[in-house]
Every structure is written in C-alpha cells, then in structure tokens.
Scaffold this active site. Structure first.
Site, short mmCIF file in Angstrom:
data_model
loop_
_atom_site.label_atom_id
_atom_site.label_comp_id
_atom_site.label_asym_id
_atom_site.label_seq_id
_atom_site.Cartn_x
_atom_site.Cartn_y
_atom_site.Cartn_z
N ARG A 174 0.64 -1.21 -0.10
CA ARG A 174 -0.12 -0.05 -0.01
C ARG A 174 0.89 1.46 -0.07
O ARG A 174 0.27 2.18 0.29
CB ARG A 174 -0.93 0.09 1.36
CG ARG A 174 -1.93 -1.12 1.43
CD ARG A 174 -2.86 -0.95 0.15
NE ARG A 174 -3.79 -2.30 0.12
CZ ARG A 174 -3.39 -3.42 -0.58
NH1 ARG A 174 -2.28 -3.52 -1.19
NH2 ARG A 174 -4.11 -4.45 -0.70
N SER A 222 -10.50 0.51 3.92
CA SER A 222 -9.89 0.22 4.87
C SER A 222 -9.26 1.65 5.58
O SER A 222 -8.48 2.40 4.80
CB SER A 222 -8.65 -0.82 4.70
OG SER A 222 -9.46 -1.81 4.15
N GLU A 292 -3.95 3.94 6.27
CA GLU A 292 -3.68 3.76 4.88
C GLU A 292 -4.36 4.88 3.97
O GLU A 292 -4.05 5.30 2.91
CB GLU A 292 -4.63 2.37 4.64
CG GLU A 292 -4.53 1.76 3.15
CD GLU A 292 -5.19 0.50 2.83
OE1 GLU A 292 -5.08 -0.36 3.44
OE2 GLU A 292 -5.85 0.38 1.82
C1 LIG Z 1 -15.66 0.74 -0.86
C2 LIG Z 1 -14.27 0.85 -1.12
C3 LIG Z 1 -13.37 -0.12 -1.24
C4 LIG Z 1 -12.03 -0.05 -1.58
N1 LIG Z 1 -11.21 -1.14 -1.54
C5 LIG Z 1 -9.89 -1.29 -1.70
C6 LIG Z 1 -9.14 -2.40 -2.06
O1 LIG Z 1 -9.70 -3.55 -2.02
N2 LIG Z 1 -8.01 -2.40 -1.99
C7 LIG Z 1 -7.41 -1.30 -1.88
O2 LIG Z 1 -6.01 -1.11 -2.19
N3 LIG Z 1 -7.83 0.06 -1.74
C8 LIG Z 1 -9.05 0.06 -1.59
N4 LIG Z 1 -10.07 1.07 -1.37
C9 LIG Z 1 -9.35 2.25 -1.30
C10 LIG Z 1 -9.36 3.11 -2.80
O3 LIG Z 1 -10.45 2.89 -3.54
C11 LIG Z 1 -7.98 2.79 -3.47
O4 LIG Z 1 -6.93 3.48 -2.75
C12 LIG Z 1 -7.75 3.43 -4.62
O5 LIG Z 1 -6.88 3.26 -5.64
C13 LIG Z 1 -7.83 5.32 -4.60
O6 LIG Z 1 -7.67 5.83 -5.98
P1 LIG Z 1 -8.51 7.37 -6.22
O7 LIG Z 1 -8.43 7.64 -7.60
O8 LIG Z 1 -9.77 7.29 -5.53
O9 LIG Z 1 -7.47 8.17 -5.21
P2 LIG Z 1 -7.66 9.40 -4.61
O10 LIG Z 1 -8.24 8.84 -3.18
O11 LIG Z 1 -8.16 10.52 -5.35
O12 LIG Z 1 -6.12 9.83 -3.99
C14 LIG Z 1 -5.36 8.95 -3.33
C15 LIG Z 1 -3.97 9.88 -3.19
O13 LIG Z 1 -3.36 9.63 -4.38
C16 LIG Z 1 -3.18 11.03 -4.79
N5 LIG Z 1 -3.36 10.84 -6.49
C17 LIG Z 1 -4.33 10.69 -6.98
N6 LIG Z 1 -4.22 10.45 -8.34
C18 LIG Z 1 -2.86 11.07 -8.71
C19 LIG Z 1 -2.12 11.26 -9.71
N7 LIG Z 1 -2.44 11.14 -11.02
N8 LIG Z 1 -0.80 11.85 -9.70
C20 LIG Z 1 -0.19 12.18 -8.35
N9 LIG Z 1 -0.88 11.67 -7.09
C21 LIG Z 1 -2.13 11.26 -7.27
C22 LIG Z 1 -3.92 11.86 -4.22
O14 LIG Z 1 -3.46 13.28 -4.27
C23 LIG Z 1 -3.87 11.17 -2.88
O15 LIG Z 1 -2.87 11.49 -2.19
C24 LIG Z 1 -11.57 1.17 -1.39
C25 LIG Z 1 -12.16 2.33 -1.03
C26 LIG Z 1 -13.60 2.17 -1.15
C27 LIG Z 1 -14.57 3.34 -1.04
#
Ligand SMILES: Cc1cc2nc3c(=O)[nH]c(=O)nc-3n(C[C@H](O)[C@H](O)[C@H](O)COP(=O)(O)OP(=O)(O)OC[C@H]3O[C@@H](n4cnc5c(N)ncnc54)[C@H](O)[C@@H]3O)c2cc1C
Length: 299
Positions: A174, A222, A292
């Site tokens: 992670r 999480s 996380e």
């Molecule tokens: C219902 C649910 C289930 C989930 N299940 C999982 C799972 O099974 N496994 C898991 O690992 N996670 C899980 N997650 C967490 C989440 O979905 C993941 O971590 C996901 O990959 C985050 O992507 P995002 O685009 O939403 O990132 P964001 O939340 O928008 O951003 C996260 C971080 O990344 C940075 N960021 C985003 N895009 C860029 C970019 N292009 N360049 C530089 N920095 C950037 C942001 O600034 C921030 O610091 C879950 C979340 C939910 C709500």
C-alpha cells in the site's frame, strides 16, 4: 486562501471551468470535505500539466484528486487548487494497456476483460482511478497493482516529463514513491497477459464475491494498513471499538477497519475515532497502526 493578483491570474488562465469555493465532499466516497479555494477538472493531459505548472509558478498549493476513494479531507477544505483528474484515454498495444491516469479502475478492468487480457481481475470492486491506485499500490491480500506496471509517465517535481520503470516505483504494501514526491502521474502502462482460454469473467466474479460483506455506507475503504501478519480490523475489534461512533461517523459494525459515514459525518468525527483506535491498540497490544487513507487537513 488564494487572493488578489494570483486569484485573478488563475481565473484568467484556467477559464470558465475553474470553480471557486467548491465543496469537496461530493467528490469523495466518504462524502466528507469542506470547500476548495479553487477546483479545476482536467480532461486532457495538457490541461493537467498546465494546471500543475501554473500552481507551481504562482506558488499556490495544489492537490490532485482522483476518484477521492482513499482520502479524508478536512471540514475546512483546501486552501489552494484541487485538480480533479479526469484524463481517461485508453490505448491497447500487444498485451499492454496505456491509460490516462484519471481512468476509472472499473473501466480498465472491464476493457481488459473485453480484450481477453488477464491480470486486473483482482481490482474489480476497487473504486477510484488508475493514478490513485498506483500512488497507494492498491490491491487485495496477495496482489497489488504495482505488479502489473511496466512504466509510469510522470510530470516530475522539476517540471519535466519522465518515464519511471516498475523497479524504480518503490512499490511496497500500500505504498509507492509517489506518496513522498509531488510529481504528478500522467499515464500508466500496464503489462497484462493475453489469455483466451482462462475465463477472466469467472475470476472477476470470484473476487467480487469476497466483497459482498463490505460495508455499504460512504467510506474510504480500509482506514489502517494491516500490521505484519495481523489484521487491523481484528485488533480494533479486540479493543471493543466495533460499532463505536462519534457524531455521524462509526466504526463499521461489519468491518472494524472501516469507518463509515452514517450521514453528515465531519472529518473531525472520523479523526477522533481514528485516534481512539490507534491509542487503544497501542495500549493493549503495543502496535502502532498506520493510516492507509491520505488525510488532507493542513490549511
Ligand atoms: C468501498 C471501497 C473499497 C475499497 N477497496 C479497496 C481495496 O480492496 N484495495 C485497496 O487497495 N484500496 C481499496 N479502497 C481504497 C481506494 O479505492 C484505493 O486506494 C484507490 O486506488 C484510490 O484511488 P483514487 O483515484 O480514488 O485516489 P484518491 O483518493 O483520489 O487519491 C489518493 C492519493 O493519491 C493521490 N493521487 C491521485 N491521483 C494522482 C495522480 N494522477 N498523480 C499523483 N497523485 C495522485 C492523491 O493526491 C491522494 O494523495 C477502497 C475504497 C472504498 C471506498
């Protein structure tokens, strides 16, 4: 707060699409977050680079928002520019997918299956964008997105376009180097396996099945990483916090490592539950839980 000359310059350069005092809760899966001074949605790589360049030139803090599914944003919002990344072009090249960093992971999983490309099945049900997934090396128990990465195209801290190979991304459980650097991920090249024989969709259903008991209320998934060989959820449950609430935020009854928003929860409520879980687990087990989720609360 962005003011005066900087504000008028930003208005002029970013045009109509820039919104002021935009509430951020609607862009996060937690449904929590106060207003951003400026909010700008980018649909092309050129727009994304332009917005980042401008923020750096004017020394205005910026934050890249993907799907908002791994963030907890302050009730006071963000003093600077929130750049919402919607760059979502996809190309297929002999077993590889080249995707804009704002491409929803769900769309990539689906398109890969349509092209008989195997490898991404475990990502089914993970919300957010491929850019966000790379930053946090998203995954499930024994698999993470970093394993599928060939290279990443980045607009780096020095203002250059740079390609970073998988070996240099520092993918670990992670985490990746992109959590420590202020470079912006523009594009991701994934190496998948051409597989006509294996039933990709059966595999997707198998992974989806493991999610059926996940909490349904708004959340960020999480909250804590699992400490080595332990489950954060079990530790929190063992200190008696399952179902504990603060305002409208609650340690989920289904899964103690998830905090859910029962409707109108504030960032502060979540932070209080988070710190309670950390201190109880520290006291009882001597284990330091590590977040996380990314917490955005500095003003
Ligand atoms: C219902 C649910 C289930 C989930 N299940 C999982 C799972 O099974 N496994 C898991 O690992 N996670 C899980 N997650 C967490 C989440 O979905 C993941 O971590 C996901 O990959 C985050 O992507 P995002 O685009 O939403 O990132 P964001 O939340 O928008 O951003 C996260 C971080 O990344 C940075 N960021 C985003 N895009 C860029 C970019 N292009 N360049 C530089 N920095 C950037 C942001 O600034 C921030 O610091 C879950 C979340 C939910 C709500």
């Amino acid at each position: 707060m962005i003011k005066g000359k900087k504000l008028s310059l930003l208005k002029k350069k970013l045009g109509e699409r820039a919104k002021f005092d935009e509430p951020l809760g609607r862009y996060t899966t937690f449904r929590i977050g106060g207003p951003a001074d400026l909010f700008y949605e980018t649909e092309t790589e050129a727009e994304l680079v332009k917005a980042v360049k401008l923020s750096r030139e004017l020394e205005v803090p910026f934050f890249i928002l993907g799907g908002g599914s791994n963030v907890l944003i302050s009730d006071e919002g963000f003093r600077g520019i929130v750049i919402k990344n919607k760059v979502s072009n996809i190309k297929f090249q002999e077993g590889k997918i080249v995707a804009g960093s704002g491409t929803p992971l769900a769309r990539l999983v689906e398109e890969a299956a349509n092209h008989s490309l195997s490898g991404l099945e475990f990502c089914v049900g993970i919300p957010g964008t491929i850019g966000g997934a790379v930053v946090g090396n998203a995954g499930v128990k024994d698999k993470a997105i970093g394993e599928l990465i060939e290279k990443i195209k980045v607009f780096n801290e020095r203002g250059e376009i740079e390609y970073i190979n998988q070996d240099d991304c520092q993918f670990k459980y992670r985490t990746s180097r992109f959590q420590k650097e202020s470079g912006v991920i523009l594009e991701v090249v994934l190496q998948l396996e051409k597989n006509e024989g294996k039933d990709i969709r059966v595999e997707m259903l198998r992974f989806l099945e493991t999610r059926k008991d996940q909490p349904k209320e708004p959340s960020a998934g999480s909250i804590f990483k699992n400490p080595s060989r332990q489950s954060a959820g079990e530790l929190i449950e063992q200190v008696g916090l399952k179902g504990e609430s603060e305002g409208q935020a609650q340690v989920s009854e289904e899964h103690a490592n998830w905090i859910v928003n029962l409707g109108g929860a504030r960032c502060q409520d979540v932070l209080e539950l988070l710190s309670l879980a950390k201190s109880k687990v520290r006291m009882k087990f001597g284990i330091e839980l590590e977040e996380e989720i990314q917490i955005i609360d500095e003003l």
